[in-house]
Structure formats: C-alpha cells, structure tokens
Design a protein around this motif. Structure first.
Motif, PDB file in Angstrom:
ATOM      1  N   TYR A  95      -6.542   6.536   0.872  1.00 52.18           N
ATOM      2  CA  TYR A  95      -7.668   6.376   1.781  1.00 52.18           C
ATOM      3  C   TYR A  95      -8.059   4.914   1.911  1.00 52.18           C
ATOM      4  N   ALA A 129      -7.553   2.230   3.574  1.00 51.65           N
ATOM      5  CA  ALA A 129      -6.952   1.663   4.783  1.00 51.65           C
ATOM      6  C   ALA A 129      -7.166   0.163   4.896  1.00 51.65           C
ATOM      7  N   GLU A 130      -8.170  -0.343   4.194  1.00 48.84           N
ATOM      8  CA  GLU A 130      -8.489  -1.753   4.335  1.00 48.84           C
ATOM      9  C   GLU A 130      -7.597  -2.645   3.492  1.00 48.84           C
ATOM     10  N   SER A 143      -0.577   5.197   8.341  1.00 53.26           N
ATOM     11  CA  SER A 143      -1.841   4.487   8.488  1.00 53.26           C
ATOM     12  C   SER A 143      -2.149   4.207   9.954  1.00 53.26           C
ATOM     13  N   ARG A 159      -8.303  13.935   6.215  1.00 52.51           N
ATOM     14  CA  ARG A 159      -7.621  12.651   6.159  1.00 52.51           C
ATOM     15  C   ARG A 159      -7.553  12.034   7.540  1.00 52.51           C
ATOM     16  N   LEU A 170      -8.912   8.433   8.807  1.00 50.23           N
ATOM     17  CA  LEU A 170      -7.990   7.480   9.417  1.00 50.23           C
ATOM     18  C   LEU A 170      -8.548   6.973  10.736  1.00 50.23           C
ATOM     19  N   ASN A 183     -11.574   4.783  10.382  1.00 45.76           N
ATOM     20  CA  ASN A 183     -11.180   3.435   9.969  1.00 45.76           C
ATOM     21  C   ASN A 183     -10.680   2.629  11.143  1.00 45.76           C
TER      22      ASN A 183
END
Lengths: 577, 250
Positions: free
Chosen positions: A293, A295-296, A344, B90, B94, B97
């Motif tokens: 999780y 993502a950064e 991603s 999830r 995603l 983000n």
C-alpha cells in the motif's frame, strides 16, 4: 471396533488439528464419528450456504471456533452485487440461542451488521477472537459493542473491510479492565482515531503482539505506541505525509530500536520516504514485509530497505520495485517463500519502465529457491520465462500470474502461453492453486487436466477456444474444489457433461461465458443437491425476462453443493433455479 | 450494485460529452441499468446505448465480434469490468493515491485555467488517469448502502440522476418507497422530500451543490440522501438563489 475407552480416543483426536483430517476421522465408523463430533472445537465452513447453523450446532455442540466464508471470490472484483447474500446474523443468532460457548469467529466476504456485532458481544461470555476479512455492512458502532462487552477479548483483526467510520469513540469503549489484548488491527478504518484512547489501551495490554493502526495515526503517536509496546512482533504503520524533523526521527529510531521482537511490518500508506530508514535497524529480523500500500515510496527506496531483509519469508510489494528491484530481492532474500507483486499504475499509457516483466519473475525463481507461493501482476510474459521458472521452482503450491492485458500473447514469439503454463503444472507436482492469464487456447487446459493432480482452485479469464478446454479440467483435475471462469467460450456442453463432478467441488463460477439459461435449468433439474444461481444484470429483471428465452446467455452463474436446499435470503437480482 | 460495473471502468471517457458544450456530438453512452438518464439537456444527443453497442467495452462476448473482425487493438486492462483482478479495497486505495498525486501535481502547476481549458483538462484526465473512485452512498430508511463511482460522473446532475435511479427505480430493497415517485426526484433543488448531502474531508456534512464540481469530488468522502426535514441543520450552508447561480458547477 475400539480397543480403548472413548476418553483415550478423544485424547488422541485432540492432537489432530487439521479440519480435513478430522473430517476423515469422522468417516471411519459410527463410534469415531460420535467421539469426533463431540470433541470438535474448530469448524471451517467454506460456503455459508452449504449448511445451516442448526445442523452445525446439532453436530458439533462443543464448538468454540467457527470460520465462515460467504460471497464467491469474484465478489472482490465487484462482480457480485452487494446484496447477494452471506449474512452472518442468522449464524450468530442460532449460536446464541443454543448457548454455544463460542470463543472465536472468523468471517470472510460476509455481510456483518452492527446488530450482529452487538448480539455477538452480548451472547458469548468467553468470546476471545474476531477476525473479519473483506466483510461489509457494519460501522464503528458495532466495533464499540465488541470493545465494550467482550471482557476477555484477545484479538480484533479487521482486514480490508468496508467499514462506515462514524469516528465515534469505539477505542474508548474498551473498559479499563481490558488488559488481555494480543492483537489489534484496524488499518482499514478510514476515519480519525482517538489517539489518547489508543495509547492508553496499548499501555495496559502487556500481551499485545500485533498492532496495525490506520492512516490517522501520525508519526509521533506511533513513536509513543511503540515505546510502550516494545514487545510487538507485528506492526502496521500509519501514515506521515511530512518529512519528520530530526527530533521526531530520533525518537522514532529510539523506539524502533527497542522493538527487538518485531518480525512483521506493514502499512505505510502515504508515507514520506525518509521515514523508512528509521526502520533499517530491524530489517534483518523481519520475516514478513507488506509494502503493497506504500504507493509513495519509490523503487530505489524500496530496494535500499529490502536489501537488508535477509530473513524475509513473505514479501508483498508494488511493481514500482521493478525488475531491478526484484533482482535485488532474489540475491538478498534467500528465505523467501511467498511473493506478491501488485500493480501500481493501471493504465499502461505511461510506458512504465519501472514496472515488472518476465525478467523479474525469472530472477526471483533463480534466487529464491524456497518460493512456494506467488501472485504476480505484470505487463508481459514469455513461454521461455515460464519454462525457466518451472525448472527453478518446482515447489510451487500457489501460482497466480496476471498479465494485465487480456489475451496478450508471448511478447517475443507472439504465440499463446500454453507451453509456459504447461511447464508450470508439469513441474510443480504439489500445485494447489493456479490462476492463468494471457493468450491461452484449449491446449493449456489439456496440460492442466493432465498434470495438475493436486489442483484445488483454478481461476480462468479470457482463455480457451471451445468447451473441450473446460472439459479437460473437469475430467482431469480430481481434487478440484473451486473453479472460477470469466469471459471464456465455455458453454452448456462443458457445463452438463459431468454433473456429478460438482458434488465433489465446493463451487463453480462462470461469468460472461456461453452457458445459456436452458443449460442452467437442465443442470438444476439433474442435480437437485446443487444450488444453481443466476445473477442478473438488472435488479428489476427478476424472472420475467429470463422466462422468455432459454437460449439467452447467462451473464453470471454461481453454483455450489449444499445439503440445505435453496436459500431464502436471495435478493431479486438472483434467480435460483 | 450494477452502477459500479457499468459506470466505472468503461464509461469515464465517454461521459464527458454530456451536458457540456463540446463539439463532436458524442452520443451519451450509458450503461444498461441505473445509468445516467437521457432526459433533459442530453435527450436529443442520443438514445440509451448499452454495452453491446460497444465491442471494445465490457465482456468478451461483446468483444468477440471485434476480435474476429481481424486486427483489434489490444484492450487496455482498465476498460474491462472487474479487471485486473485486484480487490476493491486495494483498488480504491490505488485510485485515491493516483488522484491525490494528480491533484498535487495540478496544484504545483498552479495555472489558472479558463473554463474551456478546464473542460478539456477534465476530459484528458478522465481519458488517461483516474478511473475508479467509489464512495459510499447511504439513504435514510434504506438498510444497505451503495457505492457510486464519482469519476464516472461529470456534474451534479449526472450524479443526482444516478442516485435517483439507484434508490428510487425498481428497487425492492428501498423500504416503503418503491413506486411512489413518478417524476424525477430533483435531489438538488430542495423541492423534494430528500436532499443530497455529503461529508467532506474535515468531517463536516454539507449540502451537495455548493461548490464547483471538481472541488467537490476532491473533498467528498461519502454521500447521504437525507430527509429534507432532517437537513435543517445544514440550512445555514444553503445559499440564496442568486449566490447559487454564481457558484454553478462548471
């Protein structure tokens, strides 16, 4: 015939934990069946509609731990309507009325309401453990009931649930006398968290081994939490958007250094990359790392971190790690057993050099010889790579490969990937779970049917040419329990060829395939022990439209064996034949 | 239920032809059910089209005709319903983000855009980037909440129509409400029994429609169809009609 008194036999059975073994034991003779059922503490029910609570309680009166699964797997991908079913309330209700001494409840893909949680919290004095995975229908009010009423609660583990966060004070509802917590996971909660209440709770829980907080727990709070819980083994980190100042960083480092028992790390959503180095001191102890999780955090930071994790057995990561990153994993993590690489970036228009390809997969297989489970999302694959992987790692138990673009062939030879997957099933004799993708013909199913003798679960999407493909699987895979298929040209001939096969399986899912209403009706007639459910596209459709044309293709079919007949709680969008 | 499937992946780049004065006359492309109504300003643009009309969208069955025709362009994975097989939890994370990232990138770019540019920008965004953004919708009196994909909508009218279809049409689950409404609900203008409200990032509940659409979608956390009688506490935020004109969503 028993040469020992029942108590002795029961004592022997006590050491047998696996539910499959216990199921087998109970089939030996009437006497063993009786002893086994009266001593059984844990029951696993893979499909909550295969049996009903009354029969469960009738057979296992001393039940202490129950695991229930509701919706079919593809519900995870929004292919099943929310109101389809899987309600836990009737189970809790029945267990409460029968005064079963329930201590543990584990649910997956079920609908749980606040009322259910309230009833649960009030009905079982010795209740210790609640694990909810991918469930929905409840709010933090329900959690408050659990916190307030379960005096002996040890475990509250919420994984990837859809919880309405009322941002109430559920953490405050744990009474001061509650000191027995060993595991608390609320990472999926989206709202604010009462930090003071959380800190007090952690401070009075000396046995707390696993703590996974949500995004709302900032760095300084985490530091304080870790300081009063240096015994933690499993930590789920919150989020910190800003780079920490040197003093905060120092405090965090100090706290982490004290956590010498830490073995599992997860969380890290929205984390400033420079926080990660604070965890370097514990890298070498980690056996499980979940950064899927995060993502950064860019590839290079991930690589810097992972290269120190020499003892890692389980790694969940994003594909931003890249093939290069996977090569580092392959050389550093020799103990790796399970790897999951998630995408991603879903769009593929940005030609992402950093994403993973067959190169990374091959590298992993070459370096991590203990690997037995893999879930790999990638943009491209080749047969050659899969053949190499099969040679390197014949010990796969779970092999799930998802090539993002449906029907994509071997990107070098432009051929189908039949041979690659064929090599996997042929080499991995212990393979129990397989997901295939890319361009595939009936041939891959011929291989699967021929070689995948231990296969229990198979997921198929956009594959195959004719009914023969599905028939190869149904005829060949003797241990098949779950088969889920979408967007593949399998029709009635395959569906109806061996109706009795479905009695040996838990369930079959087929969506956007070629089975027709007529075929499903015939199946339902020939196999009364099955529930054959048609899930319609349109709620209002119900039966009217379906009655018209039996040649109409069925959009979603879900069938499962059951001993309790048609369920009564199906919504209008579901037709049970 | 179906709204997510239909409205989500396939529709986002197609939605933007609606309600905006873009040339090209792309017909309003709508999913099978619970879809955006073809009434009002968009009525003359097109009929209710279904996924079957679009071989590149939706299930393989529909796509077969395209692939059999010969060289079909490879389908992007994001156009197919329920694909790639990533759990919704999830997936939402995603997408959030990615949305946050693009929002940040936009802020950094900091250019003041003209209305037309904004429109094109939103189109491009929907075509390229963020696809799925499900938020929960609850309605007073209805036990089970729903989810709606905000990124598949381009305006408040869009959204209101979807919600209307979701909760008031052919829905036996809606307690005591089925069949009671024969005309459009008008959730947005305060004339019906229900109003649409939302919870923003700060946790405040506000009436939907007060801020520009794009600002709304970045700050909304969840929606609630509330009884007008209960929405009195929000009355303070309900602006005067002339003020509302000024703040019309773009």
């Amino acid at each position: 015939m028993n040469y020992f008194p029942d108590e002795v036999i029961e004592h022997i059975f006590d050491s047998i934990a696996s539910h499959r073994d216990r199921n087998s034991i109970s089939l030996v003779c009437k006497s063993w069946h009786k002893i086994e059922r009266c001593s059984r503490k844990k029951v696993f029910i893979g499909n909550c509609y295969a049996i009903d609570p009354e029969r469960l309680i009738g057979r296992f009166p001393c039940l202490k731990s129950l695991t229930l699964k509701g919706k079919p797997h593809f519900a995870d991908f929004n292919l099943v309507p929310h109101e389809w079913g899987g309600f836990v309330h009737p189970w809790i209700d029945a267990l409460a009325r029968a005064r079963v001494g329930l201590e543990e409840l584990r649910l997956k893909r079920m609908v749980v309401s606040d009322e259910s949680l309230e009833l649960l919290s009030r009905s079982f004095a010795n209740f210790k453990s609640l694990v909810l995975v991918s469930c929905e229908g409840f709010t933090t009010d329900g959690l408050a009931s659990i916190a307030a009423n379960c005096r002996h609660l040890r475990e509250l583990d919420l994984q990837e649930n859809e919880i309405d966060d009322h941002r109430g004070q559920w953490l405050n509802c744990f009474p001061d006398s509650c000191i027995t917590l060993t595991s608390l996971n609320f990472a999926c909660l989206k709202g604010e968290t009462n930090l003071a209440a959380l800190e007090r709770l952690v401070a009075r829980s000396p046995n707390l081994k696993s703590l996974k907080v949500n995004r709302a727990v900032p760095l300084d709070a985490l530091t304080r939490l870790m300081s009063c819980a240096p015994q933690l083994v499993d930590l789920g980190v919150g989020s910190y958007e800003n780079e920490p100042d040197p003093e905060s960083f120092a405090k965090l480092s100090a706290a982490i250094n004290k956590c010498t028992s830490l073995r599992c790390l997860s969380g890290f959503s929205e984390v400033a990359p420079r926080c990660l180095p604070a965890f370097y001191p514990i890298c070498q102890n980690l056996i499980s790392l979940n950064l899927s999780y995060a993502a950064e955090i860019q590839g290079n930071h991930l690589i810097k971190f992972i290269q120190f994790c020499k003892r890692l057995q389980r790694l969940w990561i994003l594909d931003s790690i890249g093939d290069k990153g996977l090569e580092v994993v392959a050389s550093a993590c020799k103990e790796l057993q399970e790897l999951r690489v998630f995408p991603s970036d879903l769009h593929g228009e940005e030609d992402n050099d950093a994403a993973v390809t067959e190169v990374g997969l091959v590298a992993i297989s070459a370096g991590c010889r203990k690997l037995h489970s893999i879930l790999y999302f990638c943009k491209q694959m080749t047969n050659a790579a899969l053949i190499t992987v099969a040679k390197n790692c014949p010990n796969f138990i779970r092999f799930r490969l998802c090539i993002l673009e449906p029907n994509k062939p071997d990107h070098i030879t432009s051929q189908s990937l039949d041979e690659g997957f064929g090599a996997i099933v042929q080499a991995c004799k212990g393979l129990r779970r397989l997901s295939v993708s890319g361009l595939l013909t009936d041939k891959v199913f011929l291989y699967i049917g021929m070689y995948a003798e231990q296969l229990e679960m198979l997921s198929i999407a956009f594959a195959g040419d004719t009914d023969q493909g599905m028939l190869y699987v149904l005829n060949g895979c003797k241990k098949l329990r779950k088969l889920e298929i979408r967007d593949s040209p399998f029709g009635n001939a395959a569906l109806l060829a061996d109706v009795e096969k479905y009695e040996t399986m838990r369930s079959l899912w087929m969506s956007s395939c070629d089975v027709t209403l007529g075929g499903c009706k015939r199946l339902a007639r020939d196999a009364p022990w099955l529930n054959v459910e048609i899930i319609n596209e349109n709620e209002s459709n119900g039966m009217e439209q379906n009655e018209e044309d039996e040649r109409e293709k069925v959009d979603r079919l879900y069938l499962y064996r059951t001993v309790v007949g048609t369920r009564k709680d199906a919504p209008s969008c579901v037709t049970i034949l | 239920m179906i709204t997510e499937l239909e409205m989500g992946k396939a529709e986002s780049e197609l939605e933007l032809g609606l309600g905006l004065s873009l040339g090209g006359g792309t017909a309003s492309k709508i999913g099978k059910s619970g879809g955006v109504g073809g009434s009002g300003a968009w009525g003359e643009r097109g009929r209710l089209l279904t996924a079957k009309d679009f071989p590149s969208v939706g299930s393989k069955r529909a796509a077969d005709s395209a692939s059999h025709a010969g060289a079909s362009p490879p389908r992007s994975s994001s156009q197919v319903v329920g694909w790639p097989p990533i759990g919704s939890h999830r997936m939402n994370s995603l997408v959030n983000n990615q949305a946050a990232k693009s929002a940040r990138e936009e802020e950094e770019a900091g250019k003041k855009k003209v209305k037309d540019d904004e429109t094109k920008d939103v189109t491009k965004k929907a075509n390229g980037k963020v696809q799925v953004g499900f938020i929960k919708v609850n309605m007073d009196g209805v036990a089970i909440g729903r989810k709606v994909d905000l990124n598949a909508h381009s305006s408040y009218e869009n959204l209101a129509q979807t919600l209307e279809d979701m909760f008031f049409r052919n829905n036996p689950g809606t307690i005591g409400l089925t069949g009671q409404f024969t005309k459009p609900l008008r959730l947005l203008d305060g004339s019906s029994e229900f109003v649409l409200t939302y919870e923003d990032k700060e946790g405040d509940w506000m009436l939907v429609g007060d801020v520009p659409w794009r600002m709304f979608i970045t700050s909304v956390k969840r929606l609630r169809v509330m009884k007008t009688s209960e929405a009195n506490g929000l009355a303070a935020r309900h602006q005067e009609p002339n003020e509302r004109q000024r703040n019309q969503p773009v």
